[in-house]
Design a protein around this motif. Structure first.
Motif, PDB file in Angstrom:
ATOM      1  N   TYR A 194     -17.799 -56.569 -38.819  1.00  0.00           N
ATOM      2  CA  TYR A 194     -17.316 -57.728 -39.577  1.00  0.00           C
ATOM      3  C   TYR A 194     -17.604 -58.982 -38.761  1.00  0.00           C
ATOM      4  O   TYR A 194     -16.999 -59.198 -37.705  1.00  0.00           O
TER       5      TYR A 194
ATOM      6  N   ASN B 297     -11.494 -57.952 -46.005  1.00  0.00           N
ATOM      7  CA  ASN B 297     -12.106 -57.112 -44.984  1.00  0.00           C
ATOM      8  C   ASN B 297     -11.248 -55.895 -44.688  1.00  0.00           C
ATOM      9  O   ASN B 297     -11.749 -54.778 -44.525  1.00  0.00           O
TER      10      ASN B 297
ATOM     11  N   PHE C  60     -12.473 -52.003 -45.298  1.00  0.00           N
ATOM     12  CA  PHE C  60     -12.586 -50.983 -44.250  1.00  0.00           C
ATOM     13  C   PHE C  60     -11.762 -49.750 -44.601  1.00  0.00           C
ATOM     14  O   PHE C  60     -12.180 -48.624 -44.344  1.00  0.00           O
TER      15      PHE C  60
ATOM     16  N   THR D 199     -13.097 -46.015 -44.976  1.00  0.00           N
ATOM     17  CA  THR D 199     -12.429 -44.917 -44.269  1.00  0.00           C
ATOM     18  C   THR D 199     -11.986 -43.836 -45.244  1.00  0.00           C
ATOM     19  O   THR D 199     -12.096 -42.639 -44.962  1.00  0.00           O
TER      20      THR D 199
ATOM     21  N   GLY E 268     -15.446 -49.122 -36.451  1.00  0.00           N
ATOM     22  CA  GLY E 268     -15.258 -50.450 -37.019  1.00  0.00           C
ATOM     23  C   GLY E 268     -15.096 -51.470 -35.911  1.00  0.00           C
ATOM     24  O   GLY E 268     -14.423 -51.200 -34.905  1.00  0.00           O
TER      25      GLY E 268
ATOM     26  N   ALA F 207     -18.269 -57.061 -44.747  1.00  0.00           N
ATOM     27  CA  ALA F 207     -18.660 -55.832 -44.048  1.00  0.00           C
ATOM     28  C   ALA F 207     -20.172 -55.670 -43.985  1.00  0.00           C
ATOM     29  O   ALA F 207     -20.870 -55.839 -44.989  1.00  0.00           O
TER      30      ALA F 207
ATOM     31  N   ILE G 121     -11.473 -47.912 -34.273  1.00  0.00           N
ATOM     32  CA  ILE G 121     -11.501 -49.326 -34.631  1.00  0.00           C
ATOM     33  C   ILE G 121     -11.327 -50.143 -33.361  1.00  0.00           C
ATOM     34  O   ILE G 121     -10.361 -49.957 -32.623  1.00  0.00           O
TER      35      ILE G 121
END
Length: 683
Positions: free
Chosen positions: A621, A633, A637, A641, A589, A666, A530
């Motif tokens: 995003y 959001n 995510f 995941t 991400g 997303a 991320i």
């Protein structure tokens, strides 16, 4: 950043705290439900019911509780139509609470009271970190942006109890690289220049907003402390060697200006608090511990003298320095609160706000009356989780291959004794640290059937200068070795199945994922990165301008782009150049507006993998920055995941609901077919 007394936080400059300790705070939300009514068990689950994602990663019911200096009002953050806003109520009647802000986008993350009864907060736009100062006038019922300047970042430097109608702010409007000091009148919005910044990292000011000391990094990486002369010029007064800059620095002045308190690791491994008498130059050690750095102090609200410190080893506890606070510390240490900290107090220092957590309790705010020695529960931050099947966290100390003790935290699924899947969570920074307490990612993953391990690898803060400096030049090497040693420990201890280990992290942790999966391509079954840097050359070239004053710290840590040797090191340690080695599934991400790790870092990695014919899942995003702040959001995510980990590690998952997907922004730019997600409804 470490918490201090609320009076201390209102009174002292944030510039007095080493910049690398300033950490962004994630605020998460929950929706109310009963355990019997809403917990679900999937067909592949054990007897432990699933904890809904929204309960762990959504908005809390209340958080960030503050008390007005006169003790008449409480304020806190709570949702308004699903968005965190500031609420206020009289302390003696919380049923009269009302929202005093009306943010409708990403929500607020921070607020504080001034001594004249205003509330101020910082807010950026969709994660761009161009923060502006907003003020709430409770009497007038107004909320105003007092620094509405484009492409400008503003910080609150000090809120004085002496000058009550103004606060001190830092602003990079004149020069994007450096923050000039201004007073900001909260009633009129008038800005008055106090000090033009010639290139300093920060200032130490008194209660009248007058700068007395400044800091800057020298060309050799040492930290210079400069003192103001009578004619307004600056001369070097003290210097910390390069190896001491991350653990040392001037802290704050005493209230009468006669002494400077300094965080100091000179002549020792760990950071102590020292007091320098400015007239005589005499230095005395106020508090020190050979086992850990001391950063978190309770200060006397009148004199600003340190009264107690928070010692954070595997667990944390407060230690009194002064007898005037010993009874309070003893009472709170013995009250069964778990890990507690002083979050705020009244101007007369009679009422304290205490935040307490444990591994099995998300957070409770108490009101402590020092006069009556009584505690009153104000709010549970996430009462929705009071009946949830949470799993205990265990501190463990793992020995690295070259002899460092790695303080780590392990959470295992309830009832599991046999080796099984493990998720290695890598913290960001890297100059941060993992701590004991409630960690939503630990609980989420353990509930889904994974053991979870967080490791304070070298470069983590709090364990002395030898440990934090041991990471210099070791990104993607010995820092990665520490993670490998932790996984090996988990396998040898019968915790982890070596064929079912995943690695996951944010920011530096995201880099660690990419570096590990290119360096050790068959080590991990999958990875989740991320906002992780993939190219250290472009990372350094694109950091925000206002990081200029401490850019040398990053150069020392990862490589100097101005030298041939440094450029070679940066290239060698950049995962993007070894993307072709990845042979296990990877989920990336990214926030499109991230000013620290820009979107180009993830784009480069994805492009390199595609060029090598390697599948990757990439989620972007468009309204987020360095991490995901909007609850919709954040939840989406984690749902993505969860599906990813279920496929590649074999745990269990809560099916993603259509509303979770539709409520987020997303964009799955790559690899959507690799996930079993609801169809996106547009419009």
């Amino acid at each position: 950043m470490p918490h201090a007394s609320h009076t201390f936080a209102r009174s002292l400059s944030t510039a007095s705290i080493p910049v690398i300790l300033l950490q962004a705070v994630r605020v998460i939300r929950a929706a109310a439900y009963s355990m019997q009514g809403d917990y679900q068990v999937t067909s592949t689950a054990s007897d432990v019911p699933l904890i809904p994602r929204a309960d762990l990663f959504g908005n809390p019911e209340r958080t960030d509780v503050e008390i007005s200096p006169d003790g008449r009002f409480l304020s806190w953050l709570a949702p308004v139509n699903g968005v965190l806003n500031v609420w206020v109520a009289p302390l003696d009647d919380l049923s009269l609470a009302r929202a005093v802000t009306n943010d409708t986008n990403r929500g607020l993350r921070f607020h504080l009271w001034t001594y004249d009864g205003h509330i101020v907060y910082l807010q950026d736009v969709e994660g761009n970190e161009d923060f502006h100062v907003h003020v709430v006038d409770l009497d007038a019922g107004t909320c105003r942006n007092l620094t509405p300047f484009e492409n400008v970042t503003v910080s609150i430097e000090r809120v004085s109890r002496t000058i009550r109608d103004r606060i001190l702010v830092g602003m990079n409007r004149r020069d994007p690289k450096f923050f000039d000091l201004y007073t900001l009148n909260l009633a009129t919005g008038e800005l008055v220049l106090v000090e033009e910044n010639p290139g300093f990292a920060g200032f130490i000011v008194d209660q009248h907003y007058r700068p007395h000391f400044a800091t800057r990094l020298a060309s050799d990486g040492s930290q210079e402390v400069l003192r103001r002369n009578a004619d307004g010029s600056w001369d070097e007064w003290m210097r910390f060697a390069p190896e001491e800059t991350r653990t040392s620095g001037p802290g704050h002045l005493s209230a009468d200006g006669s002494a400077l308190f300094v965080l100091d690791s000179r002549g020792r491994n760990t950071t102590a608090m020292t007091r320098i008498d400015l007239a005589s130059g005499t230095t005395e050690v106020v508090a020190a511990d050979s086992r850990a750095d001391l950063f978190d102090f309770i200060m006397d609200s009148e004199t600003f003298e340190p009264l107690a410190y928070r010692l954070n080893l595997e667990r944390s506890t407060y230690v009194a320095i002064d007898q005037k606070i010993q009874t309070d510390v003893d009472f709170l240490n013995g009250a069964g609160l778990g890990e507690w900290r002083l979050h705020g107090d009244t101007e007369d220092n009679r009422l304290w706000l205490i935040d307490a957590i444990s591994d099995l309790r998300p957070g409770t705010t108490y009101l402590y009356d020092r006069q009556s020695r009584s505690l009153r529960v104000l709010f549970e931050h996430r009462p929705v989780l009071s009946a949830a099947p949470l799993a205990p966290m265990h501190p463990v100390v793992i020995r690295s291959r070259d002899g460092f003790d790695l303080v780590s935290y392990l959470t295992r699924p309830n009832g599991v004794q046999q080796p099984g899947p493990l998720v290695l969570l890598v913290h960001g920074g890297p100059w941060a640290r993992d701590i004991f307490g409630f960690e939503p990612e630990h609980q989420w993953l353990a509930n889904r059937g994974y053991s979870v391990l967080s490791v304070n690898f070298r470069s983590s803060m709090g364990f002395g200068k030898r440990f934090v400096n041991a990471g210099d030049g070791e990104w993607g090497r010995r820092m990665d070795d520490d993670l490998l040693d932790a996984v090996a420990w988990a396998v040898e201890s019968g915790i982890a199945d070596p064929s079912r280990v995943a690695i996951m992290g944010i920011s530096y942790g995201g880099y660690a994922v990419l570096a590990s999966m290119t360096r050790n391509p068959e080590m991990y079954a999958c990875g989740v990165a991320i906002v992780g840097p993939s190219n250290l050359e472009t990372l350094l070239a694109s950091v925000p301008p206002y990081w200029e004053s401490f850019r040398k710290e990053f150069v020392r840590a990862i490589g100097d782009p101005s030298t041939e040797e440094g450029r070679a090191l940066l290239r060698e340690r950049s995962p993007v150049h070894r993307a072709g080695r990845i042979c296990r599934p990877l989920l990336i991400g990214q926030g499109a507006n991230d000013p620290r790790v820009k979107r180009a870092e993830s784009d480069q990695m994805v492009d390199a993998m595609k060029a090598n014919g390697i599948p990757v899942t990439y989620v972007l995003y468009p309204d987020e920055g360095h991490g995901f702040a909007r609850p919709e959001n954040n939840i989406s995510f984690y749902a993505i995941t969860e599906a990813f980990l279920e496929r590649h590690l074999g745990g269990r998952a809560e099916p993603m609901r259509q509303d979770e997907w539709d409520g987020s922004t997303a964009q799955i730019l790559e690899g959507a077919a690799l996930l079993d997600l609801p169809a996106r409804r547009e419009g």
